[in-house]
Design an enzyme around this catalytic site. Structure first.
Site, PDB file in Angstrom:
ATOM      1  CG  ASP A  81      -0.421  -0.510   2.457  1.00 19.26           C
ATOM      2  OD1 ASP A  81       0.950  -0.307   2.544  1.00 19.26           O
ATOM      3  OD2 ASP A  81      -1.077  -0.803   3.469  1.00 19.26           O
ATOM      4  CG  ASN A 150      -8.387  -1.263  12.165  1.00 17.70           C
ATOM      5  OD1 ASN A 150      -7.566  -2.000  11.631  1.00 17.70           O
ATOM      6  ND2 ASN A 150      -9.083  -0.510  11.677  1.00 17.70           N
ATOM      7  CG  HIS A 152      -5.403  -2.237   8.918  1.00 14.63           C
ATOM      8  ND1 HIS A 152      -5.322  -0.872   9.077  1.00 14.63           N
ATOM      9  CD2 HIS A 152      -4.201  -2.598   9.346  1.00 14.63           C
ATOM     10  CE1 HIS A 152      -4.445  -0.238   9.435  1.00 14.63           C
ATOM     11  NE2 HIS A 152      -3.506  -1.416   9.537  1.00 14.63           N
ATOM     12  CD  GLU A 157      -8.631   1.039   7.864  1.00 18.22           C
ATOM     13  OE1 GLU A 157      -8.120   0.041   8.616  1.00 18.22           O
ATOM     14  OE2 GLU A 157      -8.011   2.141   7.982  1.00 18.22           O
TER      15      GLU A 157
HETATM   16  P1  PGA Z   1       2.561  -1.408  12.586  1.00 17.36           P
HETATM   17  O1  PGA Z   1       1.211  -1.554  11.774  1.00 17.36           O
HETATM   18  O2  PGA Z   1       3.400  -2.414  12.367  1.00 17.36           O
HETATM   19  O3  PGA Z   1       2.944  -0.198  12.675  1.00 17.36           O
HETATM   20  O4  PGA Z   1       2.192  -1.874  13.995  1.00 17.36           O
HETATM   21  C1  PGA Z   1       0.665  -2.868  11.221  1.00 17.36           C
HETATM   22  C2  PGA Z   1      -0.264  -2.407  10.576  1.00 17.36           C
HETATM   23  O5  PGA Z   1      -1.044  -1.539  10.849  1.00 17.36           O
HETATM   24  O6  PGA Z   1      -0.817  -3.120   9.302  1.00 17.36           O
END
Ligand code: PGA
Length: 253
Positions: A81, A150, A152, A157
């Site tokens: 992404d 959450n 995702h 999302e």
């Molecule tokens: P993070 O993000 O590794 O910074 O915790 C993970 C994500 O949101 O996919």
């Protein structure tokens, strides 16, 4: 030493869960899994992720490269992404993150690395172009994933259907809240281009890494709970080759 658990899902699919003692061990195990794929298949397609979690894993991969253990010269990569509105020159872009945390430290050909272009004038056309890039590369030999608090994966999302390819998303308040530590100007982090669940599920193998107490509950839900778009990572219970490497304390129940 890590703890190995198998979660047997519907249809006999087995999720392999490696519970590491800490972030460093998680990073080493994950790096080893990726390095082994590249050793076996020098022109492997690696699906890569950004965020805090993979930084240690990328550091270990750079160390392995510098020690002469792994050669990335023929490897191709495709990232999950990118934020809409951010380009390589912006340090908050995922392109800049990848260049800084991995690509500049290994012998990869930068032309073989792919991240959606957040600065594209026509974002829908960019989604289509990226979808074509993914198709041309073929299935990822491995897709690295983090998990959001959450649930995702990529920027898919909660409540996004499981059936999408590359698309534009409006990020949820939860994600924008996490990102607001990075973005002073919230509007800059409100929209993203992401691979869809369909692109992720198309990978031959999935490597999900998760670290820290804040991820423990959502990780347990994703691996042991109901399969639902409300917890996007729960779809991984349907993938035949998933390895989870976690340092969230899940193995120590
Ligand atoms: P993070 O993000 O590794 O910074 O915790 C993970 C994500 O949101 O996919």
């Amino acid at each position: 030493m890590y703890i190995l658990t198998y979660r047997v899902c519907f249809g006999g699919i087995r999720l392999k869960i490696l519970s590491a003692k800490d972030y460093s061990e998680m990073s080493s195990i994950a790096a080893e899994i990726i390095a082994n794929i590249v050793k076996e298949k020098p022109d492997a397609v690696l699906g890569l992720a950004t965020g805090n979690t993979p930084i240690g894993m990328y550091k270990k991969l750079i160390e392995m490269y510098k020690a002469g253990e792994v050669d990335f010269s023929k490897v191709k990569t495709v990232n999950l992404d990118e934020y809409v509105g951010l380009g390589a020159d912006d340090q908050n872009s995922y392109r800049a993150y990848m260049n800084k945390n991995l690509f500049s430290g290994i012998n990869i050909d930068i032309n073989n690395t792919n991240v959606p272009n957040g600065l594209a004038a026509d974002i829908e056309a960019e989604c289509k172009r990226y979808e074509d890039v993914i198709k041309r590369l073929g299935s990822q030999d491995i897709q690295v994933l983090g998990i959001g608090v959450n649930g995702h994966i990529g920027f898919n999302e909660p409540s996004i259907t499981f059936n999408k390819g590359t698309h534009v998303v409006e990020l949820t308040d939860s994600t924008i809240g996490v990102n607001s530590k990075i973005f002073k100007n919230l509007a800059a982090g409100a929209k993203a281009i992401t691979m869809g669940i369909k692109n992720i599920m198309n990978a031959k193998q999935i490597l999900l890494i998760a670290d820290g107490d804040s991820k423990k509950d959502i990780l347990r839900k994703a691996l042991y709970g109901e399969i639902t778009p409300n917890v996007p990572a729960s779809v991984l219970q349907l993938h035949p080759n998933v390895t989870v490497v976690e340092a969230c304390g899940l193995g120590i129940k």
